[in-house]
Design an enzyme around this catalytic site. Structure first.
Site, PDB file in Angstrom:
ATOM      1  N   GLU C  34      43.449  34.693  54.513  1.00  0.00           N
ATOM      2  CA  GLU C  34      43.383  33.783  53.367  1.00  0.00           C
ATOM      3  C   GLU C  34      44.015  32.461  54.056  1.00  0.00           C
ATOM      4  O   GLU C  34      44.877  32.300  54.302  1.00  0.00           O
ATOM      5  CB  GLU C  34      43.949  34.431  52.138  1.00  0.00           C
ATOM      6  CG  GLU C  34      44.051  33.221  50.918  1.00  0.00           C
ATOM      7  CD  GLU C  34      42.590  32.594  50.726  1.00  0.00           C
ATOM      8  OE1 GLU C  34      41.791  33.484  50.394  1.00  0.00           O
ATOM      9  OE2 GLU C  34      42.779  31.476  50.568  1.00  0.00           O
ATOM     10  N   ILE C  50      34.249  36.373  32.782  1.00  0.00           N
ATOM     11  CA  ILE C  50      33.452  37.420  32.039  1.00  0.00           C
ATOM     12  C   ILE C  50      33.019  38.433  32.781  1.00  0.00           C
ATOM     13  O   ILE C  50      32.585  38.483  34.049  1.00  0.00           O
ATOM     14  CB  ILE C  50      32.178  36.630  31.376  1.00  0.00           C
ATOM     15  CG1 ILE C  50      32.513  35.641  30.287  1.00  0.00           C
ATOM     16  CG2 ILE C  50      31.359  37.616  30.539  1.00  0.00           C
ATOM     17  CD1 ILE C  50      31.358  34.979  29.868  1.00  0.00           C
ATOM     18  N   HIS C  52      30.170  40.817  32.906  1.00  0.00           N
ATOM     19  CA  HIS C  52      28.875  40.684  32.219  1.00  0.00           C
ATOM     20  C   HIS C  52      28.252  41.783  31.658  1.00  0.00           C
ATOM     21  O   HIS C  52      28.387  42.765  32.729  1.00  0.00           O
ATOM     22  CB  HIS C  52      27.821  39.777  32.903  1.00  0.00           C
ATOM     23  CG  HIS C  52      28.138  38.245  33.230  1.00  0.00           C
ATOM     24  ND1 HIS C  52      27.931  37.482  32.156  1.00  0.00           N
ATOM     25  CD2 HIS C  52      28.688  37.692  34.185  1.00  0.00           C
ATOM     26  CE1 HIS C  52      28.617  36.256  32.497  1.00  0.00           C
ATOM     27  NE2 HIS C  52      29.039  36.407  34.026  1.00  0.00           N
ATOM     28  N   LYS C 256      23.707  29.728  33.486  1.00  0.00           N
ATOM     29  CA  LYS C 256      23.768  30.762  32.402  1.00  0.00           C
ATOM     30  C   LYS C 256      24.066  30.205  31.198  1.00  0.00           C
ATOM     31  O   LYS C 256      24.283  31.059  30.277  1.00  0.00           O
ATOM     32  CB  LYS C 256      24.868  31.921  32.994  1.00  0.00           C
ATOM     33  CG  LYS C 256      24.558  32.691  34.174  1.00  0.00           C
ATOM     34  CD  LYS C 256      25.722  33.699  34.202  1.00  0.00           C
ATOM     35  CE  LYS C 256      25.525  34.897  33.653  1.00  0.00           C
ATOM     36  NZ  LYS C 256      24.300  35.928  34.094  1.00  0.00           N
ATOM     37  N   ARG C 320      31.015  27.007  42.280  1.00  0.00           N
ATOM     38  CA  ARG C 320      30.327  28.457  42.415  1.00  0.00           C
ATOM     39  C   ARG C 320      29.690  28.247  43.842  1.00  0.00           C
ATOM     40  O   ARG C 320      28.821  27.277  44.011  1.00  0.00           O
ATOM     41  CB  ARG C 320      29.173  28.797  41.388  1.00  0.00           C
ATOM     42  CG  ARG C 320      29.872  29.126  40.192  1.00  0.00           C
ATOM     43  CD  ARG C 320      29.933  28.102  39.232  1.00  0.00           C
ATOM     44  NE  ARG C 320      29.060  28.291  38.169  1.00  0.00           N
ATOM     45  CZ  ARG C 320      28.873  27.059  37.245  1.00  0.00           C
ATOM     46  NH1 ARG C 320      29.366  26.253  37.364  1.00  0.00           N
ATOM     47  NH2 ARG C 320      27.680  27.248  36.494  1.00  0.00           N
ATOM     48  N   ILE C 345      28.218  34.773  46.873  1.00  0.00           N
ATOM     49  CA  ILE C 345      28.188  35.666  45.751  1.00  0.00           C
ATOM     50  C   ILE C 345      28.564  34.816  44.599  1.00  0.00           C
ATOM     51  O   ILE C 345      29.497  34.424  44.038  1.00  0.00           O
ATOM     52  CB  ILE C 345      29.280  36.517  46.117  1.00  0.00           C
ATOM     53  CG1 ILE C 345      29.280  37.335  47.389  1.00  0.00           C
ATOM     54  CG2 ILE C 345      29.438  37.569  44.885  1.00  0.00           C
ATOM     55  CD1 ILE C 345      28.163  38.224  47.583  1.00  0.00           C
ATOM     56  N   SER C 347      27.423  33.822  40.378  1.00  0.00           N
ATOM     57  CA  SER C 347      27.322  34.725  39.220  1.00  0.00           C
ATOM     58  C   SER C 347      26.146  35.960  39.349  1.00  0.00           C
ATOM     59  O   SER C 347      25.204  35.549  39.799  1.00  0.00           O
ATOM     60  CB  SER C 347      27.163  34.010  37.978  1.00  0.00           C
ATOM     61  OG  SER C 347      27.048  34.815  36.836  1.00  0.00           O
ATOM     62  N   CYS C 413      57.191  28.157  25.570  1.00  0.00           N
ATOM     63  CA  CYS C 413      55.898  28.132  25.206  1.00  0.00           C
ATOM     64  C   CYS C 413      55.167  29.535  25.185  1.00  0.00           C
ATOM     65  O   CYS C 413      54.480  29.814  24.417  1.00  0.00           O
ATOM     66  CB  CYS C 413      54.872  27.013  26.057  1.00  0.00           C
ATOM     67  SG  CYS C 413      55.333  25.497  25.736  1.00  0.00           S
TER      68      CYS C 413
END
Lengths: 123, 418, 496
Positions: C34, C50, C52, C256, C320, C345, C347, C413
């Site tokens: 990485e 999300i 999906h 989307k 994205r 890759i 959504s 917080c």
């Protein structure tokens, strides 16, 4: 010949806007809410003074710095001299409020404004 | 889990909280003060400039000196206090029983108190709240954070600084940076007048030739790893950026001095009524919130410019707690609503009884010269050479004048030209 | 058995999931590489979070996406349990406000059938109001998909990587792949900024840089990624109107649509925008006033009350990696032998990640003739950091007695204790993170995620890092730069 200067009084948070008439030999001040304003205006026009505050490194204290201030205001031009003298200064904890850190800089002493206790373990 | 009982629990060990705890103790109330940080003192600990205590001690002290005096009193009065203690929630069981769970390094304490004084201060507004967009590089600090770094920990946040907002904390930090030889390229203020005290504009900006860009806004921050520049634009009367007026200011540090907001999450959880103009709780003349026996003081109540006022509020709240505990409530009689009249942006308290003297704290909407601050129904007026939004008005109205109000539904606080 | 040395480029959700899946087998020695100082800092960090339901995937257009999306949705339910990843499963409603939108939305009911997505049905205005009282009065109906979920994507990546490392995967951070080396038509390794790393298989899961990595391996020279920016607006937890379900505007062919969600941490989040950037703008994460304006405007079609601008606690942008035609490029090559692409890759990438990992495993097994042997004693479970928030006071009391650092709350917080921060630092070190950053801590413990956005607690947190790691406070790294530039007197002394 008259000249009017507008200043903000810094003696207290009221921050009155002062109108200073410099009239040949004399000085007239308007806009002040208290007598300190007159004193301030006079000083500011003739020889402006400022208190200078900063921090210096504190060794072995419960905080890494000690805050300091010039006990009395110093001439504005002197601000940088004060700062220069503080640049490499280090103090050893403990330090009490009011302790003199540096004597006689621009006509006043530089004193501690924070209490720094000795740390339990060295910092 | 230990269960402890007190008359008063004071939450927050800054100037308002310390003053409240000392006063409550002097009034004979069994008091506990809890503070989240490692030491008492709150924000003034990191304020190395003078201007503290002119009213309260009649001396011009630095923040650190001021709190040291208060802490001295607290210790001499033998008031119990805890540091590194976090109040995780306050439950209202009944009028004279509130329960707060206090998390400390030696365990959780359940504290039962008859009254609570909430003095946990304020938080700073951050970049996102003021609509500054762009990249999100490192090198962005709030003014208080920068102050903590420099003046408690001896760390220099950056070398070329742009300050967003001309509130006092920002002005003070402009001077600090300048004194330590950082370059302060500008203080950018969206309104046509400065947000802080004029004396600070003089001593912090003019003294150091730091440009004050009034009527300007920072549109965005630019930088990959660290801040590289900001893009600034002029604004029009409705505070919208004027197209075509953009220019860049190179810098490596952005200081956000966009104001404070009372930090009242635990009070919100209790359902207190909030005043949208102060962003703090609605209170009566003894600083009691809409939850019986829960009081607020200091910056948690409303943002104060002078620590002396925060301290006064702490003491007032302590008196309120005493009245509340002795009488199982604050005042019989009907509450009189305080309405905001001409040129008043905010005023505290929101309700008065007419049974005792009152201290009003207020701020105006717009700057004005030669005015009276008045409460006509009480026959009270106070002359002022000039009022400005950043400068809080404090007015003490004696009990005898307040008695004239009893029976009214509301009174008006206003500023009128002479 | 000689193990295959697998080098996975990119510790985002796809790379991390693959590393975890591969770690189940004796056949592989896995290194996860990485370029950032920490995992999940790329595409995985800034998305809508999300899981999906996959009724918006058209199996006739993108069969792989549709299939892996659905498998992924199912797999996450197991993964979040195994890996202790915060998740909620509120279900989702596509909201429509006009007859044209209604026609579009109803298409998804049919797609749901084609994909085998359970429970998707059209709902009228009344049922919509009952199911979701927070919905905007502009809404006239919707399509409800009960199987939608939400996770915390960065925590997910951290959790997956922790588990992968626990099962033998080696993580190398701050390591950027500069070139892919082949010899005799086979992959032999990668050139990085930290030297050459040998490998038998190289899997390209490099997100926004996947096209460039693929080109370095000599394949898919016409494949280019278009960065598509999505801005998001985050509010605090105490806004007056929060949707119980995921709400979104009817999707168009390009995007989307806009979502209104309540994150697993309880914050209202709105977004994303969809702005295509020039190909080389891979690092433009800037937010804009126009983007925020458009989000707040669109959101009125979803929520009956959108909070004011001054309630915003954060605005951020993600990019994205849009592939040409929207098709995922997942392929194991024979030339060069050993190079695998998992590129573009977009959504539903987050949703499909566990399934993409299994799919790549099957490609590797098939293309490179690997007879998979399961590792005995592979550990599927990973526990998250022990937090004091959300526990009863009795539990907190016990925790404090076992370790007083649990009793010192350092971020009010979000009610985070010193023990949690220290544990996060320990976990970062354990997986191989070299530079402890405040951002890394933020993602693991939530310090700085609340109302104050760190303005109050940062010095304290940095102090803890300074002490635990042994670096001066000024040198603690926030994200990419140090907290301070020097000692407060450094400009006076001239030695910055």
């Amino acid at each position: 010949m008259t000249a009017v200067r507008e200043l903000v009084c810094i003696m207290c948070p009221a921050s009155c806007t002062l109108r200073v008439n410099v009239n040949g030999g004399g000085l007239r001040v308007e806009g002040n809410r208290c007598p300190r304003g007159v004193e301030y205006a006079r000083q500011e026009v003739v020889k402006p003074l400022r208190r200078v505050m900063s921090v210096v490194k504190a060794r072995n204290g419960d905080l890494p710095t000690l805050s300091v201030i010039t006990r009395d205001p110093v001439p504005k031009e002197c601000i940088w001299l004060v700062m220069e003298k503080l640049a490499s200064l280090e103090v050893e904890a403990p330090v009490e409020i009011g302790g003199v850190i540096l004597r006689d800089v621009c006509g006043t002493d530089i004193v501690a404004t924070r209490r720094v206790r000795r740390a339990a373990t060295s910092v | 889990m230990r269960l402890l009982d007190y008359d008063v629990l004071v939450i927050g060990g800054g100037p308002a909280g310390i003053a409240a705890a000392v006063k409550a103790s002097e009034l004979g109330l069994k008091t506990l003060l809890v503070e989240n940080r490692e030491r008492l003192g709150g924000i003034p600990l990191q304020c190395i400039h003078p201007g503290f205590g002119l009213h309260y001690f009649h001396e011009d002290l630095t923040g650190g000196e001021f709190v040291e005096r208060l802490i001295g009193r607290l210790e001499r009065a033998g008031v119990e206090y805890l540091v590194r203690a976090y109040v995780s929630g306050i439950k209202y069981n009944s009028r004279l029983e509130k329960v707060a769970d206090v998390i400390t390094r030696s365990g959780v304490m359940r504290v039962r108190a008859r009254a609570i004084i909430y003095a946990a201060g304020a938080r700073e507004r951050h970049l996102f709240e003021i609509g500054v967009y762009g990249d999100r590089p490192d090198g962005v600090y709030t003014a208080g954070e920068a102050q903590t770094l420099m003046d408690l920990y001896g760390v220099l946040p950056g070398r070329e600084v742009v300050i967003v907002g001309s509130g006092d904390v920002g002005l003070i930090m402009a001077r600090r940076f300048a004194l330590e030889k950082a370059v302060v390229r500008a203080v950018v203020e969206i309104l046509p007048y400065p947000g802080g005290l004029m004396r600070n504009v003089q001593q912090c900006l003019r003294d150091f030739n730091i440009p004050l860009l009034l009527g300007h806004t920072v549109l965005r921050v630019v930088g990959r790893r660290r801040v590289e520049k900001v893009v600034v634009a002029r604004v029009d009367e409705s505070l919208k950026p004027v197209p075509g007026s953009e220019f860049e200011i190179p810098c490596d540090t952005v200081i956000v001095a966009a104001g404070l907001r009372p930090y009242i999450e635990p009070l919100l959880a209790m359902g207190v009524e909030v005043d949208e103009s102060t962003r703090g709780p609605v209170v009566n003349e003894l600083l009691e919130t809409s939850v019986p026996g829960v009081f607020a003081a200091g910056n948690a109540l409303l943002i104060n410019d002078l620590v002396d006022y925060a301290v006064e509020q702490g003491e007032l709240a302590a008196e309120g707690a005493r009245v509340f505990i002795e009488n199982k409530g604050v005042t019989g009689g009907r509450w009189v609503r305080v309405e905001k009249g001409r040129n008043i942006r905010l005023v505290v308290p929101h309700y008065v009884s007419g049974e005792r003297s009152v201290v009003f704290y207020a701020r105006v909407q717009k700057p004005e010269s030669d005015v009276f601050f008045e409460v006509p129904e009480a026959g009270f007026r106070l002359f002022n050479y000039g009022v400005r939004p950043p400068e809080m008005i404090r007015a003490f109205i004696r009990e005898d004048k307040m008695r004239a109000l009893a029976g009214r539904g509301s009174i008006t606080v206003r500023v009128v030209p002479r | 058995m000689s193990r295959l040395r697998v080098l996975v480029v990119g510790a985002g959700v796809v790379g991390a999931s693959l590393a975890r899946v591969l770690s189940r087998y004796e056949n592989f020695e896995v290194t996860l590489v990485e370029k950032e100082p920490d995992v999940g800092w790329g595409v995985s960090k800034a998305n809508t979070s999300i899981i999906h339901p996959c009724h918006e995937e058209d199996p006739s257009q993108h069969p792989l996406r549709a299939r892996l999306c659905l498998e992924g949705n199912r797999a996450w339910r197991r993964w979040v349990r195994e890996l202790d990843i915060p998740s909620t499963w509120p279900g989702e409603i596509i909201v429509y406000t006009t007859p044209e939108e209604e026609r579009e939305a109803l298409k998804y009911v049919k797609l749901a059938e084609a994909n085998g997505v359970e429970g998707v049905r059209a709902i009228d205005k009344n049922e919509l109001k009952t199911l979701e009282p927070s919905v905007s009065p502009e809404a006239v109906g919707g399509v409800y998909a009960p199987t939608a979920g939400l996770i915390s994507p960065f925590e997910a990546v951290v959790a997956i990587v922790e588990n992968a490392v626990d099962n033998g995967v080696r993580l190398l951070v701050e390591t950027e792949v500069l070139d892919v080396k082949t010899r005799g038509g086979r992959v032999v390794g990668v050139e990085t900024n930290r030297g050459f790393l040998e490998a038998d298989l190289v899997v390209n899961a490099a997100g926004l840089q996947a096209d460039s990595i693929s080109h370095k391996a000599g394949v898919e020279r016409d494949f280019y990624i278009t960065p598509r920016k999505g801005q998001y607006v985050l509010f605090d937890e105490d806004v007056p109107v929060k949707p119980g379900k995921i709400l979104h505007t009817t999707p168009t062919p390009k995007t989307k649509g806009l979502y209104a969600i309540v994150t697993v941490h309880g914050n209202l989040m709105l977004g994303p925008t969809a702005e295509d950037l020039p190909r080389d703008a891979r690092e433009d994460f800037s937010t804009t006033a126009e983007g925020v304006d458009s989000i707040l405007r669109e959101a009125r079609r979803l929520l009956r009350e959108v909070p004011g601008r001054d309630r915003i606690i954060r605005v951020f942008a993600g990019l994205r990696p849009e592939p040409p035609g929207g098709a995922w490029l997942i392929k194991a090559y024979q030339e060069p032998w050993g190079f695998v692409n998992a590129a573009g890759i977009r959504s539903p990438g987050l949703t499909a990640a566990p399934a993409i990992a299994e799919y790549i495993l099957s490609l590797i097994s098939r293309e490179y003739d690997v007879k998979l042997v399961e590792k005995k004693g592979w550990r599927p479970f990973r526990r998250g950091i022990t937090r004091i928030k959300g526990r009863s006071m009795e539990e907190v009391d016990e925790l404090v007695r076992s370790n007083p650092d649990y009793g010192e709350v350092v971020c009010y917080c979000k009610m985070v204790s010193k023990a949690e921060v220290l544990e996060a630092i320990e976990r970062m070190r354990k997986i191989g993170v070299k530079t402890i950053t405040l951002d890394g801590l933020k993602f693991r413990t939530y310090v700085g995620f609340g109302k104050c956005q760190g303005s109050f607690c940062r010095p304290r947190i940095a102090g803890i890092v300074s002490e635990a790691v042994g670096v001066p406070l000024k040198d603690v790294v926030v994200k990419k730069a140090a907290y301070g530039v020097g000692d407060v007197k450094s400009l006076w002394r001239g030695g910055v």
